[in-house]
Design a protein around this motif. Structure first.
Motif, PDB file in Angstrom:
ATOM      1  N   GLN A   1     -19.160 -16.950  20.886  1.00 25.94           N
ATOM      2  CA  GLN A   1     -17.590 -16.354  21.233  1.00 25.94           C
ATOM      3  C   GLN A   1     -18.619 -15.166  23.023  1.00 25.94           C
ATOM      4  OE1 GLN A   1     -15.263 -15.301  18.639  1.00 25.94           O
ATOM      5  NE2 GLN A   1     -13.935 -16.949  18.920  1.00 25.94           N
ATOM      6  N   LEU A   2     -19.746 -14.339  22.729  1.00 24.96           N
ATOM      7  CA  LEU A   2     -20.090 -13.417  22.809  1.00 24.96           C
ATOM      8  C   LEU A   2     -21.311 -13.998  24.643  1.00 24.96           C
ATOM      9  CD1 LEU A   2     -22.183 -11.382  19.750  1.00 24.96           C
ATOM     10  CD2 LEU A   2     -20.043 -10.767  21.978  1.00 24.96           C
TER      11      LEU A   2
ATOM     12  N   GLU B   1     -23.095 -24.381  27.647  1.00 24.39           N
ATOM     13  CA  GLU B   1     -22.939 -23.361  26.478  1.00 24.39           C
ATOM     14  C   GLU B   1     -21.452 -22.853  26.846  1.00 24.39           C
ATOM     15  OE1 GLU B   1     -26.920 -20.342  27.284  1.00 24.39           O
ATOM     16  OE2 GLU B   1     -24.795 -19.655  28.092  1.00 24.39           O
ATOM     17  N   LEU B   2     -20.813 -23.558  28.029  1.00 25.45           N
ATOM     18  CA  LEU B   2     -18.994 -23.055  28.472  1.00 25.45           C
ATOM     19  C   LEU B   2     -19.072 -24.348  27.011  1.00 25.45           C
ATOM     20  CD1 LEU B   2     -18.209 -21.133  31.457  1.00 25.45           C
ATOM     21  CD2 LEU B   2     -18.514 -20.677  28.582  1.00 25.45           C
ATOM     22  N   TYR B   3     -19.441 -25.590  27.274  1.00 23.99           N
ATOM     23  CA  TYR B   3     -18.494 -26.558  26.919  1.00 23.99           C
ATOM     24  C   TYR B   3     -17.909 -26.772  25.663  1.00 23.99           C
ATOM     25  CZ  TYR B   3     -18.803 -29.363  31.526  1.00 23.99           C
ATOM     26  OH  TYR B   3     -18.471 -29.674  32.914  1.00 23.99           O
ATOM     27  N   LEU B   4     -19.744 -26.108  25.010  1.00 28.25           N
ATOM     28  CA  LEU B   4     -19.976 -25.964  23.719  1.00 28.25           C
ATOM     29  C   LEU B   4     -18.923 -25.336  22.796  1.00 28.25           C
ATOM     30  CD1 LEU B   4     -23.500 -26.281  22.869  1.00 28.25           C
ATOM     31  CD2 LEU B   4     -22.156 -28.062  23.066  1.00 28.25           C
ATOM     32  N   THR B   5     -18.462 -23.697  23.619  1.00 33.39           N
ATOM     33  CA  THR B   5     -17.689 -23.140  23.140  1.00 33.39           C
ATOM     34  C   THR B   5     -16.495 -24.035  23.513  1.00 33.39           C
ATOM     35  OG1 THR B   5     -18.777 -20.498  24.264  1.00 33.39           O
ATOM     36  CG2 THR B   5     -16.381 -20.676  23.632  1.00 33.39           C
ATOM     37  N   PHE B   6     -15.772 -24.377  24.002  1.00 33.45           N
ATOM     38  CA  PHE B   6     -14.978 -25.249  24.380  1.00 33.45           C
ATOM     39  C   PHE B   6     -13.947 -25.613  23.641  1.00 33.45           C
ATOM     40  CE2 PHE B   6     -14.212 -22.376  28.018  1.00 33.45           C
ATOM     41  CZ  PHE B   6     -14.208 -22.998  29.297  1.00 33.45           C
TER      42      PHE B   6
ATOM     43  N   LYS C   1     -20.331 -12.692  28.059  1.00 31.58           N
ATOM     44  CA  LYS C   1     -21.275 -12.519  29.068  1.00 31.58           C
ATOM     45  C   LYS C   1     -21.338 -13.397  30.239  1.00 31.58           C
ATOM     46  CE  LYS C   1     -26.657 -12.439  29.002  1.00 31.58           C
ATOM     47  NZ  LYS C   1     -27.036 -13.162  30.720  1.00 31.58           N
ATOM     48  N   GLN C   2     -21.053 -14.553  30.383  1.00 34.36           N
ATOM     49  CA  GLN C   2     -21.219 -15.521  30.823  1.00 34.36           C
ATOM     50  C   GLN C   2     -20.186 -14.983  32.037  1.00 34.36           C
ATOM     51  OE1 GLN C   2     -20.816 -19.417  31.243  1.00 34.36           O
ATOM     52  NE2 GLN C   2     -22.869 -19.306  29.802  1.00 34.36           N
TER      53      GLN C   2
ATOM     54  N   LEU D   1     -16.142 -22.009  33.398  1.00 33.68           N
ATOM     55  CA  LEU D   1     -15.982 -20.850  33.545  1.00 33.68           C
ATOM     56  C   LEU D   1     -14.998 -19.884  33.485  1.00 33.68           C
ATOM     57  CD1 LEU D   1     -18.261 -17.902  32.906  1.00 33.68           C
ATOM     58  CD2 LEU D   1     -18.049 -18.096  35.627  1.00 33.68           C
ATOM     59  N   TYR D   2     -14.513 -20.973  35.867  1.00 35.43           N
ATOM     60  CA  TYR D   2     -12.965 -20.521  35.835  1.00 35.43           C
ATOM     61  C   TYR D   2     -12.203 -20.708  34.600  1.00 35.43           C
ATOM     62  CZ  TYR D   2     -15.080 -19.555  40.221  1.00 35.43           C
ATOM     63  OH  TYR D   2     -16.021 -19.143  40.782  1.00 35.43           O
ATOM     64  N   THR D   3     -12.570 -22.261  33.839  1.00 35.80           N
ATOM     65  CA  THR D   3     -11.416 -22.523  32.517  1.00 35.80           C
ATOM     66  C   THR D   3     -11.425 -21.296  31.911  1.00 35.80           C
ATOM     67  OG1 THR D   3     -11.035 -24.879  33.314  1.00 35.80           O
ATOM     68  CG2 THR D   3     -10.496 -24.339  30.829  1.00 35.80           C
TER      69      THR D   3
END
Lengths: 102, 354
Positions: free
Chosen positions: B56-57, A13-18, B61-62, B128-130
């Motif tokens: 972004q939400l 999910e974060l990869y997609l956000t980035f 949340k993460q 996550l840390y990034t």
């Protein structure tokens, strides 16, 4: 005790956000973050490295991208990754994540 | 996801943070971690979530989940709760496999009797840390390894051999050992990517690795406990049959590495970590236990061996002098206390000499 599928999904999910941020705003921090991923996906696709040599930090995404889209990564120019390239990777990854069976 | 629900979660987190501010830790690293965590939370409190996109939400949340999880595990790692001796043993094994690491082992207690698990999210989601660095300019010098164990077994040194198995999962996930096996099978076209078979095979390999990893240190002690709590369990999606697991550990301990699973795991363990899966314990004599004396442990190998010695002292029949002389209840307490005392003495001597 279990294969941590939820944690893998969180990571993706974060990869997609980035990737969203790179495409929308040319975020340099996230581009630097993705450089290893793209570079090793290329090397894996072209047989320069095997799985034992992959970044352990980004192992999952590299393995999945290289396995599912070998031609794209084999031909990408690492020294000149364009916004269009990132947009394509975003499209790939969105489709890959949606297909996670478990 | 509606932004107001995220804001509710932040408000709920605020109450937890207030309670946790007064936590005291024996480890200065936890104090520092908590300090940065509270600073991060202060930023979360003032953020305007109404303008964020759905993606972004989810990302925010993460971060909120990260703070919640961190607080949960820090709360259970204060001076009076943490099972210090067992955590020390796990840390020695961790130091061996990941030298120079920046992890802190923390524990959480569960009310479920057999709830042993380890959570990777705070250690292995580098994205996550990034994200935290990018959005709030906060960096965590250390990461928390969270181990959950049953509340009723928190000071039980016989049952807690299972924690070596959980540490094995962490090592496996860190070095992607089982995953390397599976991806090689995919590349060789013996397994189909994203198939149920692939995930099942991966899950089973991960369990075999964790069992073998533990067996390095505690011999068949973990097997003895698993045979009891998961007796004759069949194959399922997440775990191999218990009998298969026991047999795999037995083969490893007997030096029979011809089984494909052991061969593959040893191969990729060596490639990915530079270390081999091998026996890292001895069979300590049981005289000290029978004489109600703690062991004088000389080195780390003997440190880990104390758990197998405890199980052996309990199991041996009719040689179990503790049982015949004192009965089961006293024998159990004596063995448990002697293991704890042996480890505790080892730590004191080691710190004294360093």
């Amino acid at each position: 005790m279990y294969f941590a599928q939820n944690e893998t999904r969180n990571q993706f999910e974060l990869y997609l956000t980035f990737l969203d941020e790179i495409v929308a705003n040319n975020n340099e921090l996230y581009k630097a973050f993705f450089r290893t991923i793209v570079s090793q996906a290329k090397d894996l696709s072209t047989g320069v490295i095997d799985y034992s040599k992959l970044s352990k930090e980004h192992f999952d995404i590299i393995a999945i991208l290289a396995n599912n889209h070998p031609d794209f990564f084999a031909n990408i120019d690492i020294d000149n990754i364009t916004v269009e390239n990132y947009q394509q990777i975003l499209t790939f990854l969105t489709a890959d994540v949606s297909q996670f069976a478990y | 996801m509606h932004f107001r629900t995220l804001e509710l979660n932040v408000a709920q987190l605020s109450r937890c943070i207030q309670k946790s501010r007064i936590n005291k830790y024996s480890d200065a690293r936890k104090e520092k971690y908590q300090k940065v965590l509270i600073e991060l939370f202060s930023e979360l409190q003032t953020h305007d979530y109404s303008t964020l996109t759905p993606t972004q939400l989810i990302a925010k949340k993460q971060i909120v989940d990260f703070v919640f999880e961190s607080i949960q595990y820090l709360d259970n790692s204060t001076l009076t709760i943490i099972p210090f001796e067992i955590v020390y043993c796990l840390e020695q094994a961790l130091n061996e496999w990941i030298p120079g690491h920046s992890f802190i082992v923390v524990t959480s207690l569960s009310n479920e009797l057999l709830s042993y698990q380890i959570s990777y999210n705070l250690t292995q989601n580098s994205a996550l840390y990034t994200l935290i660095k990018n959005d709030y300019n906060k960096e965590f010098e250390h990461k928390l390894i969270q181990i959950t164990l049953p509340r009723y077994y928190v000071h039980d040194y016989l049952a807690n051999v299972v924690l070596y198995h959980e540490l094995g999962h962490f090592i496996d996930r860190t070095y992607k050992i089982s995953e390397s096996v599976i991806w090689t099978e995919i590349a060789n076209k013996t397994v189909v990517y994203n198939s149920e078979e692939m995930y099942r095979l991966l899950n089973h390999y991960m369990e075999y690795f964790a069992d073998i990893f533990a067996a390095q240190y505690v011999g068949n002690a973990s097997n003895l406990f698993i045979d009891y709590i998961a007796h004759k369990n069949p194959d399922c999606f997440t775990h191999p049959a218990t009998d298969k697991r026991i047999e795999m550990v037995k083969k490893f301990l007997d030096g029979d590495h011809t089984v494909p699973e052991i061969k593959n795991l040893k191969h990729f363990t060596l490639l990915n970590t530079g270390r081999d899966l091998e026996i890292k314990h001895d069979n300590l004599p049981l005289d000290d236990f029978y004489n109600l004396l703690p062991y004088e442990l000389s080195n780390e190998r003997e440190l880990h061996s104390i758990f197998l010695a405890g199980w052996s002292a309990w199991q041996k029949n009719p040689d179990n002098k503790l049982k015949t002389d004192f009965g089961n209840d006293v024998a159990y307490k004596a063995i448990n206390n002697l293991i704890e005392k042996s480890i505790s003495n080892y730590i004191v001597v080691k710190n004294w000499n360093s």
